[in-house]
Every structure is written in structure tokens, then in C-alpha cells.
Design a protein around this motif. Structure first.
Motif, PDB file in Angstrom:
ATOM      1  N   ILE A 293       0.832  -1.204   0.000  1.00 23.30           N
ATOM      2  CA  ILE A 293       0.000   0.000   0.000  1.00 23.30           C
ATOM      3  C   ILE A 293       0.866   1.254   0.000  1.00 23.30           C
ATOM      4  N   LEU A 294       1.875   1.267   0.869  1.00 25.35           N
ATOM      5  CA  LEU A 294       2.777   2.419   0.954  1.00 25.35           C
ATOM      6  C   LEU A 294       3.539   2.613  -0.349  1.00 25.35           C
ATOM      7  N   ASP A 295       4.012   1.523  -0.925  1.00 28.20           N
ATOM      8  CA  ASP A 295       4.732   1.564  -2.189  1.00 28.20           C
ATOM      9  C   ASP A 295       3.868   2.201  -3.278  1.00 28.20           C
ATOM     10  N   GLY A 296       2.643   1.741  -3.396  1.00 26.39           N
ATOM     11  CA  GLY A 296       1.726   2.286  -4.402  1.00 26.39           C
ATOM     12  C   GLY A 296       1.422   3.756  -4.172  1.00 26.39           C
ATOM     13  N   TYR A 297       1.212   4.105  -2.916  1.00 21.76           N
ATOM     14  CA  TYR A 297       0.910   5.499  -2.572  1.00 21.76           C
ATOM     15  C   TYR A 297       2.082   6.416  -2.950  1.00 21.76           C
ATOM     16  N   LEU A 298       3.289   6.019  -2.570  1.00 23.41           N
ATOM     17  CA  LEU A 298       4.464   6.835  -2.873  1.00 23.41           C
ATOM     18  C   LEU A 298       4.698   6.939  -4.381  1.00 23.41           C
ATOM     19  N   ALA A 299       4.512   5.839  -5.080  1.00 25.88           N
ATOM     20  CA  ALA A 299       4.722   5.857  -6.530  1.00 25.88           C
ATOM     21  C   ALA A 299       3.731   6.799  -7.216  1.00 25.88           C
ATOM     22  N   ARG A 300       2.474   6.747  -6.799  1.00 21.66           N
ATOM     23  CA  ARG A 300       1.454   7.604  -7.427  1.00 21.66           C
ATOM     24  C   ARG A 300       1.627   9.067  -7.055  1.00 21.66           C
ATOM     25  N   THR A 301       1.843   9.347  -5.766  1.00 22.46           N
ATOM     26  CA  THR A 301       1.898  10.749  -5.325  1.00 22.46           C
ATOM     27  C   THR A 301       3.184  11.447  -5.730  1.00 22.46           C
ATOM     28  N   ARG A 302       4.238  10.682  -5.977  1.00 21.96           N
ATOM     29  CA  ARG A 302       5.522  11.291  -6.353  1.00 21.96           C
ATOM     30  C   ARG A 302       5.870  11.095  -7.819  1.00 21.96           C
ATOM     31  N   GLY A 303       4.919  10.559  -8.574  1.00 18.92           N
ATOM     32  CA  GLY A 303       5.151  10.370  -9.998  1.00 18.92           C
ATOM     33  C   GLY A 303       6.267   9.386 -10.301  1.00 18.92           C
ATOM     34  N   LEU A 304       6.360   8.335  -9.504  1.00 20.48           N
ATOM     35  CA  LEU A 304       7.438   7.358  -9.657  1.00 20.48           C
ATOM     36  C   LEU A 304       6.961   6.039 -10.274  1.00 20.48           C
ATOM     37  N   ILE A 305       5.860   6.077 -11.005  1.00 21.42           N
ATOM     38  CA  ILE A 305       5.340   4.858 -11.623  1.00 21.42           C
ATOM     39  C   ILE A 305       6.172   4.549 -12.861  1.00 21.42           C
ATOM     40  N   THR A 306       6.709   3.322 -12.906  1.00 15.69           N
ATOM     41  CA  THR A 306       7.521   2.885 -14.045  1.00 15.69           C
ATOM     42  C   THR A 306       6.984   1.553 -14.554  1.00 15.69           C
TER      43      THR A 306
END
Length: 169
Positions: free
Chosen positions: A37-50
Motif C-alpha cells: 500500500i505504501l509503495d503504491g501510494y508513494l509511486a502515485r503521489t511522487r510520480g514514480l510509476i515505471t
């Protein structure tokens, strides 16, 4: 790093589970879920989706779930038919994702149905760990939901890659 931590939690889960600390092993599973959950949240909110993250994140989840399935099967806590159904679905998702990823196909990111299925599986495992009478019946319900979710993912994958092919001839 959070995705990698979920891979590293697998042997920790196994150590507790097979040394008789099944409830602690379940807490390790919950910890893995929280890192997801934390990983997904950080990726979405910080634009880190790869694309790599889109592939590794569900792979970490599937590896953990396969580990849990096998541990529950080996311990006799779930019937082999349920384990086989879950194993076939998860292994199919892993192999299919890897196969198409390495062929340059776009990967479908997690959606609401996938996340719901994960939560339902966690509940099923909780019910099994605490030996509730309806646990296995509920597990079969979740297995059916997971196959429906897989069909939705396959349809989304086909549409996404058909659209991508049409845009870039």
C-alpha cells in the motif's frame, strides 16, 4: 526498495510459519501488504510509476501469495483443490506478465478489482489462520472472484495493446 522488501519478507514469513508461529507469520503477511500500500501510494503521489514497477509490484504480491498458498497446503489448512486453483491462477498471471513484458507489450497496472481481490484473500487467510468454520467456503468465493478479476485484466491487456498497436503502426 519497498517492493524488494516484500520479496525479502517471504523467507521471514516461512521461518515463522513452519516454526509454529502461524499468527506471527500472518502479521508478516500483513506487513508485506502494508508495504504494498505504501509503495503504491508513494509511486502515485511522487510520480514514480515505471513499467518495471508495474511489473515487479504484482510479481512481489504473487510470489508472497504463492508462498502462503503452499504453506497453508503443506500444513493441511486448505484443500489441495483450492491451492491448485490459486496456484494456477497466480502462476499464470506471473508467467503471462513476464512473457508479454519481455516482448515489449504494455502491462496493465493494478485496478480496483485486483486490489479488492487482494483484500478478500487476506481476509480468507485471516479466517483460515483463526480456524473459523466458514473459512474454506469463503476461500472458494474469493477464488471465483480472483478468476473473474483475471479475466478483466486479460481483457484490459488486450485492449491496451491493441490500442497501442493501432497508434504506432
Amino acid at each position: 526498495m519497498l517492493t524488494i522488501s516484500r520479496f525479502l519478507l517471504i523467507p521471514v514469513y516461512l521461518m515463522f510459519f513452519f516454526n509454529g508461529y502461524i499468527k506471527i507469520a500472518f502479521l508478516i503477511l500483513l506487513l508485506a501488504g502494508l508495504t504494498d500500500i505504501l509503495d503504491g501510494y508513494l509511486a502515485r503521489t511522487r510520480g514514480l510509476i515505471t513499467q518495471v514497477g508495474v511489473m515487479l509490484d504484482p510479481l512481489a504480491d504473487k510470489c508472497m501469495m504463492i508462498t502462503v498458498i503452499l504453506s497453508l497446503l503443506i500444513s493441511g489448512m486448505i484443500p489441495w483443490e483450492a491451492a491448485a486453483a490459486m496456484f494456477i491462477r497466480d502462476l499464470g498471471m506471473i508467467i503471462g506478465s513476464a512473457f508479454f513484458h519481455f516482448r515489449g507489450k504494455l502491462t496493465v497496472p493494478a485496478n480496483v478489482m485486483g486490489k479488492l481481490t487482494t483484500v478478500l484473500y487476506y481476509l480468507a487467510i485471516l479466517f483460515i489462520v483463526f480456524e473459523l468454520t466458514f473459512a474454506i467456503t469463503y476461500l472458494w468465493f474469493v477464488i471465483i472472484v480472483s478468476f473473474v478479476t483475471s479475466i478483466i485484466y486479460i481483457i484490459q491487456f488486450l485492449l491496451l495493446n491493441r490500442k497501442d498497436k493501432a497508434e504506432y503502426p
